[in-house]
Design an enzyme around this catalytic site. Structure first.
Site, PDB file in Angstrom:
ATOM      1  N   VAL A   1      -9.594 -15.433  20.218  1.00  0.00           N
ATOM      2  CA  VAL A   1      -9.940 -16.512  21.144  1.00  0.00           C
ATOM      3  C   VAL A   1     -10.852 -17.551  20.476  1.00  0.00           C
ATOM      4  O   VAL A   1     -10.734 -18.753  20.773  1.00  0.00           O
ATOM      5  CB  VAL A   1     -10.566 -15.920  22.440  1.00  0.00           C
ATOM      6  CG1 VAL A   1     -11.886 -15.224  22.162  1.00  0.00           C
ATOM      7  CG2 VAL A   1     -10.742 -16.985  23.500  1.00  0.00           C
TER       8      VAL A   1
ATOM      9  N   PHE B   1      -7.541 -17.552  29.931  1.00  0.00           N
ATOM     10  CA  PHE B   1      -6.629 -16.728  30.723  1.00  0.00           C
ATOM     11  C   PHE B   1      -7.463 -15.889  31.686  1.00  0.00           C
ATOM     12  O   PHE B   1      -8.196 -15.002  31.256  1.00  0.00           O
ATOM     13  CB  PHE B   1      -5.794 -15.837  29.805  1.00  0.00           C
ATOM     14  CG  PHE B   1      -4.997 -16.618  28.784  1.00  0.00           C
ATOM     15  CD1 PHE B   1      -4.132 -17.626  29.183  1.00  0.00           C
ATOM     16  CD2 PHE B   1      -5.120 -16.357  27.425  1.00  0.00           C
ATOM     17  CE1 PHE B   1      -3.410 -18.364  28.250  1.00  0.00           C
ATOM     18  CE2 PHE B   1      -4.396 -17.081  26.483  1.00  0.00           C
ATOM     19  CZ  PHE B   1      -3.536 -18.091  26.897  1.00  0.00           C
TER      20      PHE B   1
ATOM     21  N   TYR C   1      -0.317  -0.111  17.814  1.00  0.00           N
ATOM     22  CA  TYR C   1      -1.331  -0.504  16.829  1.00  0.00           C
ATOM     23  C   TYR C   1      -2.588   0.360  16.967  1.00  0.00           C
ATOM     24  O   TYR C   1      -3.106   0.892  15.983  1.00  0.00           O
ATOM     25  CB  TYR C   1      -1.671  -1.993  17.012  1.00  0.00           C
ATOM     26  CG  TYR C   1      -2.869  -2.449  16.218  1.00  0.00           C
ATOM     27  CD1 TYR C   1      -2.760  -2.699  14.855  1.00  0.00           C
ATOM     28  CD2 TYR C   1      -4.119  -2.629  16.827  1.00  0.00           C
ATOM     29  CE1 TYR C   1      -3.864  -3.101  14.117  1.00  0.00           C
ATOM     30  CE2 TYR C   1      -5.218  -3.030  16.105  1.00  0.00           C
ATOM     31  CZ  TYR C   1      -5.088  -3.275  14.751  1.00  0.00           C
ATOM     32  OH  TYR C   1      -6.185  -3.669  14.029  1.00  0.00           O
TER      33      TYR C   1
ATOM     34  N   GLY D   1      -2.577  -6.791  31.415  1.00  0.00           N
ATOM     35  CA  GLY D   1      -3.168  -5.706  30.618  1.00  0.00           C
ATOM     36  C   GLY D   1      -4.449  -6.095  29.903  1.00  0.00           C
ATOM     37  O   GLY D   1      -4.964  -5.321  29.098  1.00  0.00           O
TER      38      GLY D   1
ATOM     39  N   ILE E   1       0.826  -1.222   0.000  1.00  0.00           N
ATOM     40  CA  ILE E   1       0.000   0.000   0.000  1.00  0.00           C
ATOM     41  C   ILE E   1       0.859   1.272   0.000  1.00  0.00           C
ATOM     42  O   ILE E   1       0.351   2.356  -0.251  1.00  0.00           O
ATOM     43  CB  ILE E   1      -0.990   0.041   1.205  1.00  0.00           C
ATOM     44  CG1 ILE E   1      -0.285  -0.282   2.526  1.00  0.00           C
ATOM     45  CG2 ILE E   1      -2.157  -0.886   0.956  1.00  0.00           C
ATOM     46  CD1 ILE E   1      -1.154  -0.067   3.759  1.00  0.00           C
TER      47      ILE E   1
ATOM     48  N   LYS F   1      -3.875   3.022  14.150  1.00  0.00           N
ATOM     49  CA  LYS F   1      -5.223   2.900  13.572  1.00  0.00           C
ATOM     50  C   LYS F   1      -6.012   4.191  13.791  1.00  0.00           C
ATOM     51  O   LYS F   1      -6.748   4.640  12.914  1.00  0.00           O
ATOM     52  CB  LYS F   1      -5.959   1.718  14.210  1.00  0.00           C
ATOM     53  CG  LYS F   1      -5.563   0.387  13.616  1.00  0.00           C
ATOM     54  CD  LYS F   1      -6.172   0.275  12.237  1.00  0.00           C
ATOM     55  CE  LYS F   1      -5.648  -0.887  11.441  1.00  0.00           C
ATOM     56  NZ  LYS F   1      -6.198  -0.925  10.092  1.00  0.00           N
TER      57      LYS F   1
ATOM     58  N   ILE G   1      -1.430  -5.946  11.513  1.00  0.00           N
ATOM     59  CA  ILE G   1      -2.575  -6.229  12.383  1.00  0.00           C
ATOM     60  C   ILE G   1      -2.216  -6.760  13.772  1.00  0.00           C
ATOM     61  O   ILE G   1      -3.096  -6.960  14.595  1.00  0.00           O
ATOM     62  CB  ILE G   1      -3.539  -7.246  11.723  1.00  0.00           C
ATOM     63  CG1 ILE G   1      -2.772  -8.473  11.261  1.00  0.00           C
ATOM     64  CG2 ILE G   1      -4.318  -6.603  10.604  1.00  0.00           C
ATOM     65  CD1 ILE G   1      -3.665  -9.637  10.870  1.00  0.00           C
TER      66      ILE G   1
HETATM   67  C1  UD1 Z   1      -8.788  -7.804  20.477  1.00  0.00           C
HETATM   68  C2  UD1 Z   1      -7.895  -7.786  19.271  1.00  0.00           C
HETATM   69  C3  UD1 Z   1      -6.805  -6.799  19.450  1.00  0.00           C
HETATM   70  C4  UD1 Z   1      -7.328  -5.447  19.881  1.00  0.00           C
HETATM   71  C5  UD1 Z   1      -8.213  -5.612  21.123  1.00  0.00           C
HETATM   72  C6  UD1 Z   1      -8.832  -4.305  21.565  1.00  0.00           C
HETATM   73  C7  UD1 Z   1      -7.916 -10.002  18.259  1.00  0.00           C
HETATM   74  C8  UD1 Z   1      -7.175 -11.265  18.099  1.00  0.00           C
HETATM   75  N1  UD1 Z   1      -7.314  -9.098  19.082  1.00  0.00           N
HETATM   76  O1  UD1 Z   1      -8.054  -8.295  21.575  1.00  0.00           O
HETATM   77  O2  UD1 Z   1      -6.127  -6.656  18.223  1.00  0.00           O
HETATM   78  O3  UD1 Z   1      -6.289  -4.612  20.234  1.00  0.00           O
HETATM   79  O4  UD1 Z   1      -9.237  -6.514  20.787  1.00  0.00           O
HETATM   80  O5  UD1 Z   1      -9.850  -3.918  20.765  1.00  0.00           O
HETATM   81  O6  UD1 Z   1      -8.953  -9.787  17.696  1.00  0.00           O
HETATM   82  N2  UD1 Z   1      -8.406 -15.510  25.772  1.00  0.00           N
HETATM   83  C9  UD1 Z   1      -8.404 -16.703  26.448  1.00  0.00           C
HETATM   84  N3  UD1 Z   1      -7.801 -17.775  25.871  1.00  0.00           N
HETATM   85  C10 UD1 Z   1      -7.158 -17.706  24.659  1.00  0.00           C
HETATM   86  C11 UD1 Z   1      -7.170 -16.474  23.969  1.00  0.00           C
HETATM   87  C12 UD1 Z   1      -7.799 -15.401  24.568  1.00  0.00           C
HETATM   88  O7  UD1 Z   1      -8.942 -16.819  27.546  1.00  0.00           O
HETATM   89  O8  UD1 Z   1      -6.625 -18.719  24.188  1.00  0.00           O
HETATM   90  C13 UD1 Z   1      -9.111 -14.375  26.364  1.00  0.00           C
HETATM   91  C14 UD1 Z   1      -8.242 -13.131  26.452  1.00  0.00           C
HETATM   92  O9  UD1 Z   1      -7.509 -13.094  27.641  1.00  0.00           O
HETATM   93  C15 UD1 Z   1      -9.315 -12.030  26.387  1.00  0.00           C
HETATM   94  C16 UD1 Z   1     -10.405 -12.643  25.506  1.00  0.00           C
HETATM   95  O10 UD1 Z   1     -10.194 -14.045  25.522  1.00  0.00           O
HETATM   96  O11 UD1 Z   1      -9.849 -11.774  27.658  1.00  0.00           O
HETATM   97  C17 UD1 Z   1     -10.362 -12.148  24.068  1.00  0.00           C
HETATM   98  O12 UD1 Z   1      -9.044 -12.301  23.594  1.00  0.00           O
HETATM   99  P1  UD1 Z   1      -8.638 -12.035  22.074  1.00  0.00           P
HETATM  100  O13 UD1 Z   1      -9.460 -12.830  21.153  1.00  0.00           O
HETATM  101  O14 UD1 Z   1      -7.160 -12.200  21.979  1.00  0.00           O
HETATM  102  O15 UD1 Z   1      -9.059 -10.534  21.780  1.00  0.00           O
HETATM  103  P2  UD1 Z   1      -8.855  -9.166  22.615  1.00  0.00           P
HETATM  104  O16 UD1 Z   1      -8.020  -9.350  23.798  1.00  0.00           O
HETATM  105  O17 UD1 Z   1     -10.225  -8.610  22.836  1.00  0.00           O
END
Ligand code: UD1
Length: 301
Positions: free
Chosen positions: A182, A199, A138, A267, A52, A142, A74
């Protein structure tokens, strides 16, 4: 036929936009193959492999009527490791396209931002007026891209629209990527008869939105002039607990596994969900219920 340029058209969101638009428009994809979710595109779709930030990208803007800009660096973690790389892509890459758009007569420029611009929620649900205090390079890049889009609208009349997606899910997110969402992780774990790993205690919540609903909001953004120069949340307006999500996925697979709990991510945001009144007011209706979206996910849709 309208000519539509989709940057990042091989990525998670871009590829669904390609599928949805290729029969009703002449679609061209600009993608540097940095995080492709598939190597092929539907027949008739042209793919240009470039960045881009290139001169070629600017020329492509001039050759199209609508620009949908999904290409970006991303990874939140990646942005912390290398904020300059992140800014080059997300700020300068966006600016490069906007500069071309400034001297073109495109009818729409749709910019993909992120709910990451909000940082820690100060109130719920999060509407577009919520303070924007990003917690990562990030989120900052954005937000900067958004500000440029809105400024180019006000100062130069470029017809920009900004979309802030919450937690998008689709089967085109690679579960082996440590930064993938997740839902992809839980799906992969439970499918392989492994425990989904939470987590924290699982009480944290997110607004999971199907990529198909986000695509419909983009279609509205292309057509609806009232959206020009504005920012819209793309979510469902509902929240789901992470432990409830794990249970639903275990149920769908009818798997004999138990949830495993690990330490909370440092965090980690505890609660997050969108207020979508603004998008609703222009006709956005998220239709995919989470359980249905997860079943479609299993079928690769
Ligand atoms: C998402 C975005 C991120 C953005 C943030 C804020 C994704 C992958 N990440 O993070 O780019 O900065 O929103 O808008 O879309 N969890 C588990 N087990 C796992 C993975 C995650 O328990 O194996 C929990 C995490 O601790 C969290 C929740 O699931 O509490 C969502 O996690 P995740 O999908 O990584 O997204 P965000 O943290 O919301």
């Amino acid at each position: 036929m309208q000519k539509i340029l989709i940057t990042g058209g091989l990525g998670q969101v871009g590829s669904y936009l390609v599928d949805r638009l290729c029969n009703i428009a002449e679609v061209t994809v600009l993608d540097n193959y940095s995080s492709t979710t598939r190597e092929f595109v539907p027949e008739g779709v042209k793919v240009v492999r470039d960045d881009i930030l290139s001169q070629c990208a600017r020329e492509m803007v001039l050759q199209n009527d609508v620009i949908i800009h999904t290409a970006a660096q991303i990874s939140v973690a990646g942005s912390i490791e290398d904020p300059l790389f992140d800014a080059r892509n997300n700020v300068f890459g966006t600016l490069n396209l906007l500069e071309a758009a400034r001297s073109s007569d495109i009818s729409r420029f749709v910019y993909f931002s992120s709910a990451a611009v909000y940082g820690n929620p100060e109130y719920l649900p999060i509407d577009e007026a919520h303070p924007q205090n990003p917690l990562s390079p990030y989120g900052a890049s954005k937000l900067s891209g958004e500000k440029y889009c809105l400024m180019y609208n006000k100062a130069f009349g470029v017809p920009t629209v900004c979309i802030r997606p919450f937690n998008i899910y689709s089967p085109r997110q690679n579960p082996s990527n440590p930064y993938s969402g997740v839902i992809s992780k839980f799906m992969e774990q439970v499918k392989n008869n492994r425990s989904p790993v939470i987590f924290g205690d699982g009480s944290q919540t997110r607004d999971f939105v199907s990529v198909h609903d986000v695509v419909e909001l983009v279609l509205l953004a292309i057509e609806n002039n009232r959206m020009e120069g504005e920012v819209f949340n793309a979510g469902t307006g509902t929240s789901t607990r992470i432990d409830a999500l794990a249970e639903v996925i275990i149920d769908i697979y009818d798997a004999d596994v138990h949830i495993e709990f690990k330490d909370q991510r440092s965090g980690d945001i505890i609660h997050s969900y969108s207020d979508i009144s603004k998008a609703r007011s222009i006709g956005y209706r998220p239709e995919v219920k989470l359980a249905d979206g997860l079943k479609a996910f299993i079928n690769g849709q």
